[in-house]
Design a protein around this motif. Structure first.
Motif, mmCIF file in Angstrom:
data_model
loop_
_atom_site.group_PDB
_atom_site.id
_atom_site.type_symbol
_atom_site.label_atom_id
_atom_site.label_comp_id
_atom_site.label_asym_id
_atom_site.label_seq_id
_atom_site.Cartn_x
_atom_site.Cartn_y
_atom_site.Cartn_z
ATOM 1 N N LEU A 34 0.871 -1.170 0.000
ATOM 2 C CA LEU A 34 0.000 0.000 0.000
ATOM 3 C C LEU A 34 0.908 1.220 0.000
ATOM 4 C CD1 LEU A 34 -2.692 -1.033 2.657
ATOM 5 C CD2 LEU A 34 -2.499 -1.706 0.255
ATOM 6 N N CYS A 35 0.867 1.988 -1.085
ATOM 7 C CA CYS A 35 1.934 2.967 -1.341
ATOM 8 C C CYS A 35 1.396 4.361 -1.648
ATOM 9 C CB CYS A 35 2.792 2.506 -2.524
ATOM 10 S SG CYS A 35 3.403 0.806 -2.393
ATOM 11 N N ALA A 47 13.095 -1.723 -10.304
ATOM 12 C CA ALA A 47 13.649 -0.359 -10.238
ATOM 13 C C ALA A 47 12.871 0.478 -9.229
ATOM 14 C CB ALA A 47 13.604 0.279 -11.620
ATOM 15 N N ASP A 48 11.538 0.296 -9.181
ATOM 16 C CA ASP A 48 10.732 1.032 -8.203
ATOM 17 C C ASP A 48 11.131 0.645 -6.778
ATOM 18 O OD1 ASP A 48 9.237 2.237 -10.228
ATOM 19 O OD2 ASP A 48 7.699 0.670 -10.194
ATOM 20 N N LEU A 49 11.361 -0.646 -6.559
ATOM 21 C CA LEU A 49 11.658 -1.143 -5.225
ATOM 22 C C LEU A 49 13.055 -0.747 -4.747
ATOM 23 C CD1 LEU A 49 10.091 -4.686 -5.631
ATOM 24 C CD2 LEU A 49 9.443 -3.045 -3.861
ATOM 25 N N LYS A 50 13.979 -0.619 -5.669
ATOM 26 C CA LYS A 50 15.357 -0.319 -5.277
ATOM 27 C C LYS A 50 15.433 1.032 -4.568
ATOM 28 C CE LYS A 50 20.095 -0.258 -7.032
ATOM 29 N NZ LYS A 50 20.521 -1.285 -6.069
ATOM 30 N N GLY A 51 15.866 1.004 -3.337
ATOM 31 C CA GLY A 51 16.003 2.228 -2.548
ATOM 32 C C GLY A 51 14.722 2.690 -1.872
ATOM 33 N N ALA A 52 13.595 2.003 -2.134
ATOM 34 C CA ALA A 52 12.330 2.415 -1.507
ATOM 35 C C ALA A 52 12.365 2.108 -0.005
ATOM 36 C CB ALA A 52 11.165 1.686 -2.164
ATOM 37 N N ARG A 53 11.603 2.881 0.728
ATOM 38 C CA ARG A 53 11.498 2.671 2.177
ATOM 39 C C ARG A 53 10.126 2.073 2.452
ATOM 40 N NH1 ARG A 53 14.109 3.939 6.812
ATOM 41 N NH2 ARG A 53 12.886 4.602 8.636
ATOM 42 N N LEU A 74 3.040 7.383 5.804
ATOM 43 C CA LEU A 74 2.694 7.409 4.379
ATOM 44 C C LEU A 74 2.310 8.815 3.926
ATOM 45 C CD1 LEU A 74 0.588 4.124 4.068
ATOM 46 C CD2 LEU A 74 2.680 4.629 2.787
ATOM 47 N N HIS A 75 1.522 9.480 4.750
ATOM 48 C CA HIS A 75 1.035 10.817 4.398
ATOM 49 C C HIS A 75 2.184 11.813 4.265
ATOM 50 C CE1 HIS A 75 -1.929 13.989 4.012
ATOM 51 N NE2 HIS A 75 -1.328 14.674 4.983
ATOM 52 N N GLN A 76 3.155 11.713 5.175
ATOM 53 C CA GLN A 76 4.303 12.627 5.148
ATOM 54 C C GLN A 76 5.432 12.115 4.260
ATOM 55 O OE1 GLN A 76 4.292 15.575 6.504
ATOM 56 N NE2 GLN A 76 2.300 15.341 7.526
ATOM 57 N N LYS A 77 5.211 10.961 3.610
ATOM 58 C CA LYS A 77 6.203 10.349 2.724
ATOM 59 C C LYS A 77 7.504 9.985 3.444
ATOM 60 C CE LYS A 77 4.377 12.091 -1.625
ATOM 61 N NZ LYS A 77 3.016 12.293 -1.089
ATOM 62 N N VAL A 78 7.365 9.660 4.728
ATOM 63 C CA VAL A 78 8.496 9.108 5.475
ATOM 64 C C VAL A 78 8.779 7.700 4.956
ATOM 65 C CG1 VAL A 78 9.285 8.371 7.769
ATOM 66 C CG2 VAL A 78 7.991 10.496 7.504
ATOM 67 N N VAL A 79 7.729 6.975 4.579
ATOM 68 C CA VAL A 79 7.877 5.694 3.892
ATOM 69 C C VAL A 79 7.141 5.773 2.567
ATOM 70 C CG1 VAL A 79 8.113 4.365 6.036
ATOM 71 C CG2 VAL A 79 5.840 4.664 5.002
ATOM 72 N N ASP A 80 7.562 4.933 1.625
ATOM 73 C CA ASP A 80 6.914 4.892 0.316
ATOM 74 C C ASP A 80 5.730 3.933 0.304
ATOM 75 O OD1 ASP A 80 8.872 6.605 -1.112
ATOM 76 O OD2 ASP A 80 10.242 4.959 -0.640
ATOM 77 N N CYS A 81 5.813 2.870 1.099
ATOM 78 C CA CYS A 81 4.756 1.860 1.135
ATOM 79 C C CYS A 81 4.687 1.240 2.518
ATOM 80 C CB CYS A 81 5.021 0.716 0.143
ATOM 81 S SG CYS A 81 5.277 1.198 -1.566
ATOM 82 N N ALA A 82 3.542 0.660 2.799
ATOM 83 C CA ALA A 82 3.391 -0.223 3.951
ATOM 84 C C ALA A 82 3.134 -1.622 3.427
ATOM 85 C CB ALA A 82 2.237 0.223 4.834
ATOM 86 N N ILE A 83 3.879 -2.593 3.949
ATOM 87 C CA ILE A 83 3.612 -3.998 3.649
ATOM 88 C C ILE A 83 2.577 -4.457 4.664
ATOM 89 C CG2 ILE A 83 4.589 -6.300 3.394
ATOM 90 C CD1 ILE A 83 7.333 -4.984 3.049
ATOM 91 N N ILE A 84 1.343 -4.614 4.188
ATOM 92 C CA ILE A 84 0.245 -4.846 5.129
ATOM 93 C C ILE A 84 -0.951 -5.360 4.338
ATOM 94 C CG2 ILE A 84 -0.894 -2.577 5.005
ATOM 95 C CD1 ILE A 84 -0.753 -2.550 8.119
ATOM 96 N N THR A 132 14.545 -0.636 1.767
ATOM 97 C CA THR A 132 14.934 -0.470 3.165
ATOM 98 C C THR A 132 13.704 -0.659 4.039
ATOM 99 O OG1 THR A 132 16.675 1.114 2.597
ATOM 100 C CG2 THR A 132 15.905 1.098 4.878
ATOM 101 N N PRO A 133 13.708 -1.664 4.938
ATOM 102 C CA PRO A 133 12.558 -1.856 5.811
ATOM 103 C C PRO A 133 12.538 -0.833 6.939
ATOM 104 C CG PRO A 133 14.239 -3.468 6.341
ATOM 105 C CD PRO A 133 14.749 -2.695 5.154
ATOM 106 N N ALA A 134 11.339 -0.430 7.334
ATOM 107 C CA ALA A 134 11.156 0.486 8.458
ATOM 108 C C ALA A 134 10.204 -0.156 9.453
ATOM 109 C CB ALA A 134 10.589 1.820 7.974
ATOM 110 N N SER A 135 10.541 -0.053 10.717
ATOM 111 C CA SER A 135 9.707 -0.630 11.769
ATOM 112 C C SER A 135 8.956 0.474 12.487
ATOM 113 C CB SER A 135 10.584 -1.401 12.764
ATOM 114 O OG SER A 135 9.806 -1.916 13.811
#
Length: 390
Positions: free
Chosen positions: A168-169, A177-183, A214-224, A201-204
């Motif tokens: 969910l991004c 290419a999209d995934l490379k470097g994504a948070r 997600l709203h502040q674009k601190v991460v690009d996606c949530a794996i959920i 890069t995974p974020a916990s």
């Protein structure tokens, strides 16, 4: 909150009379017992399913067991394991991955849900299958799981499975290419390892922090899973969804019972808790599936871009998952002293293969509960499970 709890029967004579009345099918005249069930979620599939569970237990115990459900007012998820151990709650929705040292064998099996991502499943019913596979594993093929629970003064009585985990991004995420470097916010160790293998890069962070990230674009996606579009209100922060990466499902112990409380119950009451466990696992699993389908439709109508991944990304993902499954065995053997790690991997592969066809014709929670009951829960010997019954 003031709570009145009616303790289990302590008089041997009264208990004997009650047991005889129950087993003969006669009306129950003796005092009933109320058990406190802490769920730890404020809203959503878990507390909704807990109420169906409570009704089922009461019915099948001939009205001698009442379940009082506490959504979030008794224990939160991080307090759940210790609270059930100490008897603060009699039953708890224990998310075992929160406690890696306490439940290594079940947690290993939970991480192996990524086996679901190695197959094509247009039905989306992998979570239903994994709920059944996990229950069969714990009840019949994992004495070490029972020992882990016993050390925490708990007894396992049910499992549910979430719907498929996806991306969910707030931006497109379809290709390598999209995934490379994504948070990517990862909701568990297996998904964090997958992210790293895919060049991301995974974020916990906790579930309550995902919307803002997600709203502040601190991460690009949530794996959920998709139901969190509504459950965590992510629909207002998600603009792109990739439905077939990374896969897997979340599965945990949905109704662990305090071992002291369990040992005070007679066979009819124990059977009622297992019958309720089958219903609970089915309700949780089916609600996740249905809510996921509903929320994806709502997101599509809202203009969210819903796509599948590029075939090259899917192929790379499956290669990474297969390699990680082999690494899981070595990791749990080294870090948690799991002695049958390779055997557990092989067992879970077989169970997933067995359960996937079993759930394909299931259309509702009632059918799923009956399947769980017939295949697994009804075969548990309540006379001896967790200690001799009264």
């Amino acid at each position: 909150m003031t709570m009145r709890w009616f303790p289990p029967l302590t008089s041997a004579a009264t208990a004997t009379l009650l047991s005889a009345a129950l087993l003969s099918g006669g009306p129950a005249q003796a005092q009933s017992t109320t058990l406190r069930y802490a769920v730890g979620f404020p809203t959503g599939a878990a507390p909704e399913s807990a109420r169906v569970y409570a009704e089922t237990v009461k019915k099948h115990s001939n009205n001698t067991l009442n379940i009082r459900v506490f959504d979030l007012s008794l224990l939160n998820l991080s307090e759940m394991s210790g609270g059930v151990k100490q008897g603060v709650a009699d039953i708890g929705y224990v998310l075992t991955p929160y406690f890696p040292a306490e439940y290594p064998h079940l947690n290993m099996a939970t991480e192996l849900s990524m086996l679901l991502a190695l197959r094509d499943d247009p039905s989306g019913k992998g979570g239903l299958a994994y709920g059944g596979a996990m229950a069969e594993f714990v009840f019949t093929k994992c004495p070490e799981c029972a020992a882990d629970f016993a050390k925490q003064n708990q007894l396992y009585t049910s499992t549910g499975g979430s719907s498929n985990y996806m991306l969910l991004c707030n931006k497109p995420m379809r290709t390598l290419a999209d995934l490379k470097g994504a948070r990517l916010r990862a909701g568990g160790a297996a998904w964090a390892r997958w992210a790293r293998e895919m060049g991301a890069t995974p974020a916990s962070m906790s579930g309550n922090e995902v919307f803002e990230a997600l709203h502040q674009k601190v991460v690009d996606c949530a794996i959920i899973s998709a139901p969190e579009l509504s459950g965590l209100n992510l629909k207002d922060a998600v603009t792109h969804i990739t439905t077939d990466l990374p896969g897997g499902a979340f599965s945990g112990a949905t109704s662990n019972v305090n071992l002291d409380a369990w040992r005070k119950l007679n066979e009819v009451q124990r059977t009622a808790l297992l019958r309720g466990g089958a219903v609970l696992g089915a309700e949780v699993s089916m609600r996740y599936l249905k809510y996921g389908q509903r929320d994806l439709e709502r997101a599509k109508a809202k203009g969210t871009q819903i796509t599948q991944a590029d075939p090259a990304a899917v192929q790379a993902s499956r290669k990474a998952i297969e390699a990680d499954i082999q690494a899981i065995a070595a990791t749990y053997a080294r870090q948690h002293h799991v002695k049958r790690a390779d055997e557990i991997v092989a067992t879970m592969r077989q169970l997933v293969d067995r359960w996937m066809p079993l759930v394909q014709n299931v259309e509702n929670a009632e059918q799923l509960a009956q399947l769980y009951w017939n295949e697994v829960y009804s075969k548990v010997d309540v006379k001896t499970y967790g200690g001799a019954a009264k």
